[in-house]
Design a protein around this motif. Structure first.
Motif, PDB file in Angstrom:
ATOM      1  N   VAL A 153     -20.921  63.091  20.093  1.00 15.59           N
ATOM      2  CA  VAL A 153     -20.012  62.877  18.961  1.00 15.59           C
ATOM      3  C   VAL A 153     -20.608  63.432  17.682  1.00 15.59           C
ATOM      4  CG1 VAL A 153     -18.914  61.101  17.534  1.00 15.59           C
ATOM      5  CG2 VAL A 153     -18.905  60.885  20.028  1.00 15.59           C
ATOM      6  N   ARG A 154     -21.889  63.235  17.458  1.00 19.11           N
ATOM      7  CA  ARG A 154     -22.536  63.753  16.248  1.00 19.11           C
ATOM      8  C   ARG A 154     -22.483  65.279  16.224  1.00 19.11           C
ATOM      9  NH1 ARG A 154     -27.267  63.545  15.082  1.00 19.11           N
ATOM     10  NH2 ARG A 154     -27.263  62.859  12.882  1.00 19.11           N
ATOM     11  N   ALA A 155     -22.803  65.893  17.361  1.00 20.87           N
ATOM     12  CA  ALA A 155     -22.802  67.359  17.414  1.00 20.87           C
ATOM     13  C   ALA A 155     -21.388  67.922  17.274  1.00 20.87           C
ATOM     14  CB  ALA A 155     -23.449  67.820  18.712  1.00 20.87           C
ATOM     15  N   LEU A 156     -20.405  67.256  17.886  1.00 23.68           N
ATOM     16  CA  LEU A 156     -19.028  67.743  17.816  1.00 23.68           C
ATOM     17  C   LEU A 156     -18.491  67.688  16.390  1.00 23.68           C
ATOM     18  CD1 LEU A 156     -16.534  68.756  19.342  1.00 23.68           C
ATOM     19  CD2 LEU A 156     -15.882  66.355  19.679  1.00 23.68           C
ATOM     20  N   LEU A 157     -18.697  66.572  15.719  1.00 21.65           N
ATOM     21  CA  LEU A 157     -18.235  66.463  14.327  1.00 21.65           C
ATOM     22  C   LEU A 157     -18.998  67.420  13.427  1.00 21.65           C
ATOM     23  CD1 LEU A 157     -16.108  64.526  13.029  1.00 21.65           C
ATOM     24  CD2 LEU A 157     -16.720  63.993  15.386  1.00 21.65           C
ATOM     25  N   GLY A 158     -20.257  67.623  13.717  1.00 22.71           N
ATOM     26  CA  GLY A 158     -21.028  68.547  12.894  1.00 22.71           C
ATOM     27  C   GLY A 158     -20.556  69.970  13.035  1.00 22.71           C
ATOM     28  N   ALA A 159     -20.189  70.369  14.271  1.00 18.88           N
ATOM     29  CA  ALA A 159     -19.748  71.748  14.495  1.00 18.88           C
ATOM     30  C   ALA A 159     -18.345  71.996  13.982  1.00 18.88           C
ATOM     31  CB  ALA A 159     -19.842  72.076  15.983  1.00 18.88           C
ATOM     32  N   VAL A 160     -17.465  70.992  14.075  1.00 19.62           N
ATOM     33  CA  VAL A 160     -16.056  71.198  13.732  1.00 19.62           C
ATOM     34  C   VAL A 160     -15.778  70.942  12.259  1.00 19.62           C
ATOM     35  CG1 VAL A 160     -13.706  70.413  14.195  1.00 19.62           C
ATOM     36  CG2 VAL A 160     -15.339  70.663  16.076  1.00 19.62           C
ATOM     37  N   VAL A 161     -16.367  69.881  11.694  1.00 20.42           N
ATOM     38  CA  VAL A 161     -15.971  69.436  10.356  1.00 20.42           C
ATOM     39  C   VAL A 161     -17.040  69.698   9.316  1.00 20.42           C
ATOM     40  CG1 VAL A 161     -15.187  67.442   9.010  1.00 20.42           C
ATOM     41  CG2 VAL A 161     -14.500  67.677  11.397  1.00 20.42           C
ATOM     42  N   GLU A 162     -18.290  69.445   9.673  1.00 22.00           N
ATOM     43  CA  GLU A 162     -19.323  69.365   8.644  1.00 22.00           C
ATOM     44  C   GLU A 162     -20.092  70.662   8.434  1.00 22.00           C
ATOM     45  OE1 GLU A 162     -20.395  64.640   9.094  1.00 22.00           O
ATOM     46  OE2 GLU A 162     -21.567  66.124  10.196  1.00 22.00           O
TER      47      GLU A 162
END
Length: 224
Positions: A20-29
């Motif tokens: 979840v951390r990596a996914l949000l980091g790649a898509v949003v952050e």
């Protein structure tokens, strides 16, 4: 960098937390169309400076260790040694001493303007709690270095004195025994020495003044 990711309860992260951390980091952050603005906003709003990935995954980033820097030893300016020995440092608190030490350690990394500004501010703060004032014309760097060096030297002398006193030691003292242990010890002594169980006194008896041994009166009172 000395950082570690853990769950909100302090436990180790699992695969789903990391995903979840990596996914949000790649898509949003990550810098892109949104310029990482959502992540920065969440870090400003969150009490623990969490980004979106940490908020959704239920994790937090901790600083596990601080990188060790090269500490420059504080030296005493020779021309201020005599004056420093008369200082009253009772109000020179640890927080201010730490700020002075950090400034002196980073003095080579600062620009001349920044060094002068911070040095004057720290010198004014130290001057407000340390007496007597420095000799006229003393540079702020020399003043701060002398005060901190004197404080460090006094702390070392106190530590050495305490270590010598502890090394010399004191006569060992027997720890106080509980009441039950004292009673048990007394019973063992009486069992080992029956003759010492009851104190004896000599009292004159008979017309001839002969003496006979009789037990000393005790606290026991026979029933009527």
């Amino acid at each position: 960098m000395g950082l570690r990711v853990v769950r909100d309860d302090g436990g180790p992260v699992r695969f789903r937390h990391a995903f979840v951390r990596a996914l949000l980091g790649a898509v949003v952050e990550r810098p892109g169309a949104l310029l990482a603005i959502p992540g920065m906003i969440s870090m400003l709003v969150s009490g623990q400076s969490k980004r979106l990935g940490d908020l959704l995954a239920g994790t937090v980033v901790l600083q596990e260790r601080i990188p060790h820097g090269k500490a420059v030893p504080v030296t005493m300016p020779p021309q201020l040694a005599g004056w420093a020995s008369t200082l009253d440092l009772s109000s020179f608190e640890d927080a201010l001493a730490l700020a002075v030490r950090q400034f002196l350690n980073r003095i080579q990394e600062l620009s001349p303007q920044t060094c002068e500004r911070i040095g004057n501010q720290l010198a004014a703060s130290v001057h407000a709690v340390v007496t007597p004032p420095p000799p006229p014309g003393t540079h702020p760097w020399a003043y701060l270095s002398a005060v901190l060096a004197e404080r460090t030297a006094r702390a070392q002398r106190r530590a050495e004195h305490t270590a010598r006193w502890q090394f010399a030691g004191a006569p060992p003292t027997q720890p106080a025994q509980p009441w039950g242990a004292q009673q048990q010890w007394g019973a063992q002594q009486k069992a080992a020495q029956p003759w010492a169980a009851q104190p004896w006194t000599t009292q004159p008896t008979g017309p001839g003044g002969d003496v006979a041994e009789a037990p000393a009166p005790g606290p026991f009172v026979p029933p009527s």
